[in-house]
Design a protein around this motif. Structure first.
Motif, PDB file in Angstrom:
ATOM      1  N   ASP A  31      43.764  40.988  32.078  1.00 15.04           N
ATOM      2  CA  ASP A  31      44.937  41.491  32.784  1.00 15.04           C
ATOM      3  C   ASP A  31      45.841  40.315  33.162  1.00 15.04           C
ATOM      4  N   TRP A  32      46.422  39.708  32.136  1.00 15.25           N
ATOM      5  CA  TRP A  32      47.312  38.566  32.274  1.00 15.25           C
ATOM      6  C   TRP A  32      48.293  38.660  31.129  1.00 15.25           C
ATOM      7  N   HIS A  33      49.582  38.458  31.409  1.00 17.36           N
ATOM      8  CA  HIS A  33      50.608  38.766  30.419  1.00 17.36           C
ATOM      9  C   HIS A  33      50.484  37.934  29.151  1.00 17.36           C
ATOM     10  N   ARG A  34      49.846  36.743  29.221  1.00 16.67           N
ATOM     11  CA  ARG A  34      49.744  35.902  28.024  1.00 16.67           C
ATOM     12  C   ARG A  34      48.414  36.086  27.278  1.00 16.67           C
ATOM     13  N   SER A  35      47.546  36.935  27.799  1.00 10.80           N
ATOM     14  CA  SER A  35      46.274  37.205  27.125  1.00 10.80           C
ATOM     15  C   SER A  35      46.487  38.282  26.070  1.00 10.80           C
ATOM     16  N   ARG A  36      46.098  37.970  24.800  1.00  9.22           N
ATOM     17  CA  ARG A  36      46.299  38.914  23.695  1.00  9.22           C
ATOM     18  C   ARG A  36      45.058  38.905  22.797  1.00  9.22           C
ATOM     19  N   VAL A  37      44.194  39.883  23.022  1.00 11.99           N
ATOM     20  CA  VAL A  37      42.946  40.004  22.267  1.00 11.99           C
ATOM     21  C   VAL A  37      42.738  41.476  21.922  1.00 11.99           C
ATOM     22  N   TRP A  38      42.331  41.735  20.671  1.00 11.66           N
ATOM     23  CA  TRP A  38      42.086  43.104  20.233  1.00 11.66           C
ATOM     24  C   TRP A  38      40.747  43.188  19.507  1.00 11.66           C
ATOM     25  N   GLU A  39      40.087  44.318  19.686  1.00 13.46           N
ATOM     26  CA  GLU A  39      38.876  44.633  18.929  1.00 13.46           C
ATOM     27  C   GLU A  39      39.278  45.467  17.709  1.00 13.46           C
ATOM     28  N   LEU A  40      38.823  45.030  16.544  1.00 12.38           N
ATOM     29  CA  LEU A  40      39.119  45.732  15.296  1.00 12.38           C
ATOM     30  C   LEU A  40      37.860  46.431  14.801  1.00 12.38           C
ATOM     31  N   THR A  41      38.018  47.647  14.323  1.00 12.63           N
ATOM     32  CA  THR A  41      36.896  48.388  13.741  1.00 12.63           C
ATOM     33  C   THR A  41      37.207  48.699  12.285  1.00 12.63           C
ATOM     34  N   CYS A 265      44.997  28.488  42.692  1.00 11.41           N
ATOM     35  CA  CYS A 265      44.854  29.940  42.862  1.00 11.41           C
ATOM     36  C   CYS A 265      45.995  30.519  43.690  1.00 11.41           C
ATOM     37  N   LEU A 266      46.394  29.807  44.747  1.00  6.94           N
ATOM     38  CA  LEU A 266      47.446  30.314  45.622  1.00  6.94           C
ATOM     39  C   LEU A 266      48.827  30.175  44.993  1.00  6.94           C
ATOM     40  N   ALA A 267      48.942  29.325  43.984  1.00  2.00           N
ATOM     41  CA  ALA A 267      50.179  29.259  43.218  1.00  2.00           C
ATOM     42  C   ALA A 267      50.212  30.335  42.137  1.00  2.00           C
ATOM     43  N   TRP A 268      49.090  30.473  41.409  1.00  5.83           N
ATOM     44  CA  TRP A 268      49.058  31.358  40.237  1.00  5.83           C
ATOM     45  C   TRP A 268      48.825  32.816  40.617  1.00  5.83           C
ATOM     46  N   GLY A 269      47.908  33.065  41.548  1.00  2.00           N
ATOM     47  CA  GLY A 269      47.512  34.433  41.849  1.00  2.00           C
ATOM     48  C   GLY A 269      48.647  35.338  42.271  1.00  2.00           C
ATOM     49  N   PRO A 270      49.407  35.002  43.311  1.00  2.36           N
ATOM     50  CA  PRO A 270      50.506  35.886  43.718  1.00  2.36           C
ATOM     51  C   PRO A 270      51.589  36.025  42.652  1.00  2.36           C
ATOM     52  N   ASP A 271      51.870  34.938  41.930  1.00  2.79           N
ATOM     53  CA  ASP A 271      52.914  34.999  40.902  1.00  2.79           C
ATOM     54  C   ASP A 271      52.534  35.899  39.740  1.00  2.79           C
ATOM     55  N   ASN A 272      51.226  36.107  39.547  1.00  2.00           N
ATOM     56  CA  ASN A 272      50.747  36.931  38.435  1.00  2.00           C
ATOM     57  C   ASN A 272      50.078  38.217  38.908  1.00  2.00           C
ATOM     58  N   ASP A 273      50.335  38.569  40.174  1.00  2.00           N
ATOM     59  CA  ASP A 273      49.808  39.817  40.740  1.00  2.00           C
ATOM     60  C   ASP A 273      48.302  39.932  40.549  1.00  2.00           C
ATOM     61  N   HIS A 274      47.599  38.862  40.915  1.00  5.20           N
ATOM     62  CA  HIS A 274      46.153  38.811  40.738  1.00  5.20           C
ATOM     63  C   HIS A 274      45.496  38.556  42.095  1.00  5.20           C
ATOM     64  N   PRO A 275      45.220  39.625  42.866  1.00 16.49           N
ATOM     65  CA  PRO A 275      44.698  39.456  44.225  1.00 16.49           C
ATOM     66  C   PRO A 275      43.331  38.782  44.285  1.00 16.49           C
ATOM     67  N   GLU A 276      42.508  38.947  43.233  1.00 16.48           N
ATOM     68  CA  GLU A 276      41.184  38.325  43.256  1.00 16.48           C
ATOM     69  C   GLU A 276      41.304  36.804  43.233  1.00 16.48           C
ATOM     70  N   VAL A 277      42.179  36.286  42.380  1.00 16.05           N
ATOM     71  CA  VAL A 277      42.383  34.840  42.308  1.00 16.05           C
ATOM     72  C   VAL A 277      43.006  34.337  43.613  1.00 16.05           C
TER      73      VAL A 277
END
Length: 294
Positions: A31-41, A265-277
Motif C-alpha cells: 500500500d504505497w504508490h510506488r510499489s508495483r507487483v503483480w501475481e501472474l497465473t 518514519c515521521l517524515a514518510w508516514g504522514p506524507d504517505n498516509d501510513h499510520p503504522e509507520v
C-alpha cells in the motif's frame, strides 16, 4: 486501502515470452504508490510474480542481489529471478513458498521459530562472501551516509518533532559519524515480517530492492524498533540463530540508527498516509526522550 494498479500491457507481453499465456493477473503491491507487483497465473495453474521497480537504483540493486547474493539463502528461501528488462525496470520472479507472516495467527513459540529462521537467513546473507574494494568502501561509509540524511528528514518532518526531539536526533547522527569499525556485509535493507513468508518449508525472504553493502547492524533497525521491543524472546531467538551477540559498537550504532529511523518514519508516514509507520516513529522518539532526556 490498497490502490488498484494495472499491469502495463507491454510488461505482460514481455513476461509471457518466458511464462507462456497468462490467464489471470492479481495486484499484490504494498500500500504505497510506488510499489508495483503483480501475481501472474498461467494456463496450467503455475504462478509467477512480475515487479516494476520504483527507480533505476532499486532495479539495479535488486537484479544484482538476485544474481549474486540471494542464492546463498538456499532452495525455497527466496524467489528466483527468471528474467529482467532494464528499459522497463521489470523483474520476473518465481514464487517462494508460504504466506506473509503478518497475516498469520502464530503462537508465541511459532513467532520465536520465525525469528530464529530469520536470524539464520540473515547470517547467510551477511556472510555471503568477501566484499570487493568498491563494496567495502560503500559498506564502510554506510553509517555516515545514514547520518548525512538526517537533516533532509528533519526538514520533511518539520513541526512533527519538538525542538528537543530534533536535537536528540542530531546528537545521535553526530555519534554515528564518529563510529569505528563495525562488521560489514550485504544487508537485506528492509528486514521485517512483511517481507517474510512462512510455511511448513520454513521461512523465505522477499523484496531485495534495498539489498546493498552496509554495516550489518542496519538490518536489525526495524526489528529492534518494533518486534523486539515488546518481545525480547524473539530477539534472543534471532541472535542465537544468527550465531553471535552484537558487539558493543553495534549496540550503540543500533540505538543511533533507531533514532534516525524514527524521524524518517515521521517524515514518510504522514506524507504517505501510513499510520503504522508514523506510530513507529512517534513511539520510538517518545521512548528515547524518556530515556535520554529524563
Amino acid at each position: 486501502m490498497r490502490q488498484t494498479k494495472s499491469l502495463p500491457a507491454t510488461v505482460q507481453r514481455w513476461a509471457e515470452q518466458r511464462t507462456g499465456p497468462v490467464v489471470a493477473v492479481h495486484n499484490t503491491s504494498h500500500d504505497w504508490h510506488r510499489s508495483r507487483v503483480w501475481e501472474l497465473t498461467g494456463e496450467g495453474g503455475a504462478c509467477w510474480y512480475v515487479k516494476v521497480s520504483p527507480s533505476v537504483k532499486f532495479f539495479t540493486r535488486e537484479t544484482r542481489a538476485y544474481r549474486s547474493v540471494v542464492p546463498v539463502l538456499g532452495h525455497s528461501r527466496a524467489p528466483c529471478l527468471l528474467d529482467s528488462r532494464a528499459d522497463m525496470l521489470a523483474l520476473l520472479l518465481t514464487m517462494a513458498p508460504g504466506g506473509p507472516v503478518p497475516g498469520m495467527a502464530l503462537t508465541d513459540a511459532a513467532w520465536r521459530a520465525v525469528h530464529a529462521q530469520a536470524g539464520m537467513l540473515c547470517a547467510r546473507l551477511h556472510d555471503v562472501g568477501a566484499l570487493d574494494a568498491r563494496d567495502r568502501a560503500e559498506a564502510a561509509a554506510s553509517l555516515v551516509a545514514a547520518a548525512d540524511g538526517t537533516e533532509k528528514y528533519l526538514g520533511r518532518a518539520g513541526c512533527r518533532l519538538t525542538g528537543d526531539e530534533q536535537q536528540l536526533v542530531r546528537d545521535y547522527a553526530a555519534q554515528l559519524r564518529r563510529f569505528g569499525p563495525v562488521p560489514l556485509g550485504y544487508v537485506h535493507g528492509d528486514n521485517q515480517p512483511r517481507n517474510w513468508l512462512w510455511s511448513e518449508a520454513g521461512l523465505a525472504l522477499v523484496d531485495f530492492e534495498r539489498t546493498r553493502p552496509a554495516a550489518r547492524v542496519q538490518d536489525l533497525v526495524i526489528l529492534a524498533a518494533t518486534e523486539w521491543l515488546d518481545h525480547p524472546d524473539r530477539e534472543r531467538a534471532f541472535l542465537r540463530a544468527y550465531g553471535r551477540e552484537l558487539t558493543g559498537a553495534e549496540q550503540h550504532a543500533l540505538r543511533c540508527l533507531i533514532a534516525l529511523d524514527a524521524v524518517n518514519c515521521l517524515a514518510w508516514g504522514p506524507d504517505n498516509d501510513h499510520p503504522e509507520v508514523t506510530a513507529r516513529g512517534r513511539r520510538t522518539l517518545d521512548r528515547l526522550m524518556r530515556e535520554d532526556r529524563p
